[in-house]
Design a protein around this motif. Structure first.
Motif, PDB file in Angstrom:
ATOM      1  N   UNK A 179       0.882  -1.266  -0.170  1.00  0.00           N
ATOM      2  CA  UNK A 179       0.028   0.061  -0.049  1.00  0.00           C
ATOM      3  C   UNK A 179       1.005   1.376  -0.076  1.00  0.00           C
ATOM      4  N   UNK A 180       1.987   0.995   0.772  1.00  0.00           N
ATOM      5  CA  UNK A 180       2.828   2.360   0.709  1.00  0.00           C
ATOM      6  C   UNK A 180       3.281   2.677  -0.571  1.00  0.00           C
ATOM      7  N   UNK A 181       3.754   1.789  -1.369  1.00  0.00           N
ATOM      8  CA  UNK A 181       4.279   1.786  -2.917  1.00  0.00           C
ATOM      9  C   UNK A 181       3.189   2.088  -3.632  1.00  0.00           C
ATOM     10  N   UNK A 182       2.179   1.629  -3.624  1.00  0.00           N
ATOM     11  CA  UNK A 182       1.001   1.896  -4.496  1.00  0.00           C
ATOM     12  C   UNK A 182       0.700   3.331  -4.678  1.00  0.00           C
ATOM     13  N   UNK A 226      -6.407   6.307 -15.229  1.00  0.00           N
ATOM     14  CA  UNK A 226      -6.502   4.906 -15.190  1.00  0.00           C
ATOM     15  C   UNK A 226      -4.979   4.225 -15.723  1.00  0.00           C
ATOM     16  N   UNK A 227      -4.093   4.635 -16.562  1.00  0.00           N
ATOM     17  CA  UNK A 227      -2.835   4.288 -16.668  1.00  0.00           C
ATOM     18  C   UNK A 227      -1.988   4.581 -15.647  1.00  0.00           C
ATOM     19  N   UNK A 238       1.014   2.368 -11.073  1.00  0.00           N
ATOM     20  CA  UNK A 238       1.426   2.320  -9.595  1.00  0.00           C
ATOM     21  C   UNK A 238       1.045   0.730  -9.221  1.00  0.00           C
ATOM     22  N   UNK A 239       0.100   0.058  -9.743  1.00  0.00           N
ATOM     23  CA  UNK A 239       0.032  -1.405  -9.277  1.00  0.00           C
ATOM     24  C   UNK A 239       1.200  -2.202  -9.767  1.00  0.00           C
ATOM     25  N   UNK A 240       1.497  -1.854 -10.955  1.00  0.00           N
ATOM     26  CA  UNK A 240       2.823  -2.897 -11.502  1.00  0.00           C
ATOM     27  C   UNK A 240       3.754  -2.580 -10.650  1.00  0.00           C
ATOM     28  N   UNK A 241       4.148  -0.935 -10.230  1.00  0.00           N
ATOM     29  CA  UNK A 241       5.374  -0.680  -9.576  1.00  0.00           C
ATOM     30  C   UNK A 241       5.174  -1.485  -7.981  1.00  0.00           C
ATOM     31  N   UNK A 242       4.069  -1.481  -7.350  1.00  0.00           N
ATOM     32  CA  UNK A 242       3.893  -2.096  -6.011  1.00  0.00           C
ATOM     33  C   UNK A 242       4.028  -3.508  -6.139  1.00  0.00           C
TER      34      UNK A 242
END
Length: 310
Positions: free
Chosen positions: A101-104, A144-145, A150-154
């Protein structure tokens, strides 16, 4: 989640071990967190309720405030509760969830700041084409992108965290779970994982900061051809954005772009960008933005008027 681990929980050492200082930490960060949530929610409600705040800048500010609230919530509540707890225990699964969650939400904030800079560039350098280029449909696609990125990074960060084996010490010298303090506890050579961390989080922070500063330099340079009134309004908006960028990216770059070494000020630097910046953002964007302040006044005036009629 747990693989090759004898550790099922961690103990967070927090910001201080002194009982009196812990009470001070509780009071200070409780105020900060409440201020962050209230301030950002006020901006969210104002933008959603006001017809005068429908431009792309406020569309992105809405998501920045949302990301700020969630980013602060990923760390602040546990820091506040742990300040009054005898043992600051966090389970392995909770720790991994906090890393995610922190990174997202932190990465989402970075992407939204970039989108706000893009919007300001188009609005100032290409004003006639701004409504077409930054249409609501385009802005929605960009957001959306940003969530997908962000999801991919997390996911990449949590994969690195899950690969760390913990077979001994479980004391985290921090107030939250993140990859840097977890690397110190792993019973393996963490050179490769730290390199991946720097090339992921560090590269995102550094490259985004460079892109943002270059974009604002170009924007400020282009203001030479604008009227005095146009310069004043653009400078006010850009100054707010630049302040937010420097406050967020300075600590972020300090934490994520260096070898796996720790410094005494690491925890305070982390506090600044995880709790301090989300608290300051609403103040910066409201105190320096006449349109937002006017919209807030109208919103409260309507609310008070409707309550008086009842």
């Amino acid at each position: 989640m747990q693989q090759n681990n004898s550790v099922t929980e961690f103990i967070l050492l927090g910001l201080t071990q002194d009982p009196m200082r812990q009470k001070v930490v509780f009071v200070i960060f409780f105020i900060f967190y409440v201020g962050t949530v209230v301030g950002n929610l006020l901006i969210i409600v104002t933008i959603k309720s006001s017809r005068t705040l429908e431009s792309p800048m406020y569309f992105f500010l809405f998501y920045l405030s949302l990301a700020d609230s969630c980013f602060s919530t990923s760390t602040a509540p546990r820091l506040i509760v742990d300040a009054l707890s005898a043992k600051k225990i966090i389970s392995y699964n909770e720790c991994m969830t906090q890393v995610f969650s922190l990174h997202l939400f932190g990465c989402m904030e970075i992407f939204v700041l970039i989108l706000m800079a893009v919007d300001r560039y188009v609005a100032i350098c290409k004003p006639l084409r701004h409504p077409t280029i930054m249409s609501r449909q385009v802005c929605t696609i960009l957001i959306v992108l940003a969530w997908i990125g962000s999801f991919i990074h997390s996911i990449a960060q949590i994969i690195l965290a899950l690969r760390l084996p913990f077979c001994g010490p479980n004391l985290i010298d921090h107030y939250c779970c993140d990859l840097q303090p977890l690397l110190k506890l792993a019973c393996m050579d963490t050179y490769v994982i730290n390199t991946l961390l720097v090339s992921n989080s560090g590269a995102i922070c550094s490259s985004s900061f460079v892109i943002l500063m270059i974009s604002y330099i170009v924007i400020l340079h282009s203001l030479r051809n604008h009227s005095a009134e146009g310069k004043k309004k653009a400078l006010s908006t850009c100054t707010s954005h630049i302040i937010v960028v420097v406050l967020f990216f300075g600590p972020c770059i300090f934490i994520y772009t260096r070898p796996p070494t720790t410094f005494p000020m690491d925890k305070m630097v982390a506090v600044f960008y995880t709790i301090g910046t989300p608290f300051l953002n609403p103040l910066i964007y409201t105190l320096r933005n006449v349109e937002v302040k006017n919209a807030m006044r109208k919103l409260w005036h309507l609310k008070i008027t409707s309550e008086n009629k009842k």
